[in-house]
Design a protein around this motif. Sequence first.
Motif, PDB file in Angstrom:
ATOM      1  N   ILE B 277      67.340  27.453  33.353  1.00  0.00           N
ATOM      2  CA  ILE B 277      65.636  27.322  33.006  1.00  0.00           C
ATOM      3  C   ILE B 277      65.458  29.000  32.892  1.00  0.00           C
ATOM      4  O   ILE B 277      65.390  29.333  32.013  1.00  0.00           O
ATOM      5  CB  ILE B 277      64.829  26.495  34.335  1.00  0.00           C
ATOM      6  CG1 ILE B 277      64.909  25.464  34.164  1.00  0.00           C
ATOM      7  CG2 ILE B 277      63.673  27.069  33.900  1.00  0.00           C
ATOM      8  CD1 ILE B 277      64.158  24.532  34.874  1.00  0.00           C
ATOM      9  N   GLU B 278      65.772  29.711  33.828  1.00  0.00           N
ATOM     10  CA  GLU B 278      65.769  30.976  34.286  1.00  0.00           C
ATOM     11  C   GLU B 278      66.605  31.797  32.892  1.00  0.00           C
ATOM     12  O   GLU B 278      66.128  32.802  32.264  1.00  0.00           O
ATOM     13  CB  GLU B 278      66.515  31.642  35.488  1.00  0.00           C
ATOM     14  CG  GLU B 278      65.654  32.809  35.807  1.00  0.00           C
ATOM     15  CD  GLU B 278      66.482  33.909  36.028  1.00  0.00           C
ATOM     16  OE1 GLU B 278      66.230  34.401  37.532  1.00  0.00           O
ATOM     17  OE2 GLU B 278      67.510  34.089  36.009  1.00  0.00           O
ATOM     18  N   PHE B 281      64.488  30.940  30.187  1.00  0.00           N
ATOM     19  CA  PHE B 281      62.815  31.452  29.569  1.00  0.00           C
ATOM     20  C   PHE B 281      62.563  32.304  30.985  1.00  0.00           C
ATOM     21  O   PHE B 281      61.180  32.768  30.196  1.00  0.00           O
ATOM     22  CB  PHE B 281      62.090  30.201  30.180  1.00  0.00           C
ATOM     23  CG  PHE B 281      62.641  28.534  29.363  1.00  0.00           C
ATOM     24  CD1 PHE B 281      61.627  28.895  28.203  1.00  0.00           C
ATOM     25  CD2 PHE B 281      63.386  27.831  29.570  1.00  0.00           C
ATOM     26  CE1 PHE B 281      62.675  27.780  27.080  1.00  0.00           C
ATOM     27  CE2 PHE B 281      64.208  26.820  28.884  1.00  0.00           C
ATOM     28  CZ  PHE B 281      63.576  27.008  27.426  1.00  0.00           C
ATOM     29  N   ALA B 282      63.058  33.154  31.283  1.00  0.00           N
ATOM     30  CA  ALA B 282      62.912  33.697  32.126  1.00  0.00           C
ATOM     31  C   ALA B 282      61.921  35.126  31.427  1.00  0.00           C
ATOM     32  O   ALA B 282      60.914  35.734  31.410  1.00  0.00           O
ATOM     33  CB  ALA B 282      63.798  35.052  32.398  1.00  0.00           C
ATOM     34  N   PHE B 284      59.638  34.521  29.079  1.00  0.00           N
ATOM     35  CA  PHE B 284      58.333  34.587  28.708  1.00  0.00           C
ATOM     36  C   PHE B 284      57.521  35.142  29.845  1.00  0.00           C
ATOM     37  O   PHE B 284      56.034  34.569  30.000  1.00  0.00           O
ATOM     38  CB  PHE B 284      58.531  33.182  28.112  1.00  0.00           C
ATOM     39  CG  PHE B 284      58.656  32.732  27.136  1.00  0.00           C
ATOM     40  CD1 PHE B 284      57.973  32.472  26.254  1.00  0.00           C
ATOM     41  CD2 PHE B 284      60.584  32.614  27.165  1.00  0.00           C
ATOM     42  CE1 PHE B 284      59.128  32.533  24.785  1.00  0.00           C
ATOM     43  CE2 PHE B 284      61.569  31.954  26.607  1.00  0.00           C
ATOM     44  CZ  PHE B 284      60.780  31.734  24.784  1.00  0.00           C
ATOM     45  N   TRP B 287      54.022  32.837  31.548  1.00  0.00           N
ATOM     46  CA  TRP B 287      54.654  31.151  30.807  1.00  0.00           C
ATOM     47  C   TRP B 287      55.914  30.789  31.596  1.00  0.00           C
ATOM     48  O   TRP B 287      55.702  29.545  31.487  1.00  0.00           O
ATOM     49  CB  TRP B 287      54.593  31.605  29.088  1.00  0.00           C
ATOM     50  CG  TRP B 287      53.339  31.487  29.012  1.00  0.00           C
ATOM     51  CD1 TRP B 287      52.837  32.461  28.289  1.00  0.00           C
ATOM     52  CD2 TRP B 287      51.885  30.843  28.857  1.00  0.00           C
ATOM     53  NE1 TRP B 287      51.307  32.638  27.683  1.00  0.00           N
ATOM     54  CE2 TRP B 287      51.330  30.957  28.209  1.00  0.00           C
ATOM     55  CE3 TRP B 287      51.786  29.207  29.005  1.00  0.00           C
ATOM     56  CZ2 TRP B 287      49.923  30.241  28.044  1.00  0.00           C
ATOM     57  CZ3 TRP B 287      51.299  28.831  29.102  1.00  0.00           C
ATOM     58  CH2 TRP B 287      49.885  29.724  28.266  1.00  0.00           C
ATOM     59  N   TYR B 288      56.753  31.256  31.787  1.00  0.00           N
ATOM     60  CA  TYR B 288      58.022  30.800  32.828  1.00  0.00           C
ATOM     61  C   TYR B 288      57.279  30.532  33.738  1.00  0.00           C
ATOM     62  O   TYR B 288      57.995  28.985  33.826  1.00  0.00           O
ATOM     63  CB  TYR B 288      58.760  32.418  33.031  1.00  0.00           C
ATOM     64  CG  TYR B 288      60.099  31.834  33.983  1.00  0.00           C
ATOM     65  CD1 TYR B 288      60.506  30.599  33.854  1.00  0.00           C
ATOM     66  CD2 TYR B 288      59.843  32.854  34.810  1.00  0.00           C
ATOM     67  CE1 TYR B 288      61.774  30.794  34.710  1.00  0.00           C
ATOM     68  CE2 TYR B 288      61.067  32.449  35.580  1.00  0.00           C
ATOM     69  CZ  TYR B 288      61.921  31.540  36.335  1.00  0.00           C
ATOM     70  OH  TYR B 288      62.995  31.875  37.103  1.00  0.00           O
TER      71      TYR B 288
END
Lengths: 253, 332
Positions: B277-278, B281-282, B284, B287-288
């Motif tokens: 996930i990190e 999406f980090a 963002f 939003w992350y």
Amino acid sequence: MVDRNIGGGGDTTAPILTAHDLGKSFGALAALSEVNLDVAAGEAIGIVGPNGAGKSTLLACLSGAYKPTFGTIWFDGQEVTATDAPGMCRAGLVRTHQVPKPFSGLSTFENVYIGASFGENISNDEAYDRTVDALRLCDMLHLANRRAETLGLLDRKRLEVARAVATKPKVILLDEVGGGLTDAEADALVDIIRNIRARGTSIIWIEHIVHVLLQVAERLICMDAGKIIADGIPDAVMSDAAVVEAYMGHGVE
Amino acid sequence: MNPSYRIERWTTASRISVWVFALLFLAACFLSQSGNDSLLSRGVVLFVYVLLAATWNALAGFAGLMSVGQQAFFGLGAYFAIRLSDSGVPVFAAMGLSAIIVAALSWPMSIVMLRLKDGEFAIGMWVLASLCHLLVNLDPLIQGETGISLIALNAYDPETRRVILFTFALVSTTAVLGFLFFLLQSRFGTALQAIRDNDEAAGSLGVNVLKAKRLIFVFAAFGGAIAGALWLGANISFQPKTYFGVQWSAYMIFMVLVGGIGTFEGAILGAIVFFIIETFFAAFGVWYLIGLGTAAIVFSLVFPQGIWGTVVRKWNLHLLPIGRRLSISNEK
């Protein structure tokens, strides 16, 4: 009717457990006071008394869960007043809990294995043997791999007993292990407890159902308001004026 | 007297998975030699997450000690690595030594902290982390919140540094996981779970509850400190605020809850999920974090046992078994 001859020889030997002038106070409340008790090796004692009489507090003090406020406790030739619960268990005195406290995330087998492997320093194989033996004694082998949280009340109560037996105790303190059971279930429990006794273990058993208790106990103690008000042969205790009084003027049976 | 019985601990699935783990370890060793820069530095990040998740799970999932203050040891691990390196200890030795010092310090801390129960312990650990943060700021070397860098790493060229750091992370993570697995498989591990489920009953059966909790507390501190030292090695700069921040505990809780609390495999899986996930999406930003929070909520609603907990319940699959199954051959 009542099995009284088994522990008869115990009277002449030194007691395995002695409480002298035992007391426990919570703030101003004296939950237990002036309790004197001698338990002979192999003896089976029943304890009755109204709710709040201090029965469970007495077991908690004897087993090291509570540190007594007054008095001394001797066990197996040692003074153990300040010994904690794990220490008492390793010395050979173990209790069960009135409200079962299973290790819910472990299996029945693993629950009993805890008692077997920490009650005394023994090898793993020996601990497994003891676990299987305790499970068989309590008729729980078929439940060995069930998670304890899935057990019903009867089995949870038997699990309390099995775990305690696995520690190979000299004295076992049973706190209402028969409460809420049907007659058939209670009979099965009596068989289990008789078998434990047949191994030479002394038994102190708190129970409200006196006729169940007397199938095992040859000596009866009645407590009220934190004190022992009668101690002796069951018939004598049950007809004692103070005991009748404690039960609000009603006969117990 | 007893009929023949067997205690089953290993299954075919678990034997295979140990081999898979061994192969993964070898693959990672080869990877360290390949020298792909970004792969190696991301690898260190993954190992840090695995260390944090596994030790928090040991504490909370196996010993029942919920802590929101493990960043204390994470931060101290980084701090002592800098302190030791500044006083002339070779930098990678300083990182290892730092974890040992933190573990030694956590022993006296445990005397105070383990007197606290449940929620008090959780919050008390947070207070402890803040206290450590403030004390570290008092060291002039750190220059307050300005922080300092692990300058000694400059002695190595970037490529060598990454290879050593990756290998260090790989070996220490494997060692911590191996030790934990060994611990949980022993009777001590069963006792820990008994303590988690009911410490009073465990005590009345002869388990020394305090001693067991203390051992796992010190172990978790050691793991947290190694992770902190590795994080420092990967990021070079040390700003107390980023290391002693409570977000680290939030990450640990996320990884363990998503992966499956109280299962050995779950914590590792949770760390991998968090890592993925990190990774994606980090960038963002806020939003992350919102997404992370949403994922945590969704998981706790749909899979309250976490991913691995659900797998265990559905298929009774154990890759790294720590339980004991009784099998009786000639009765009933």
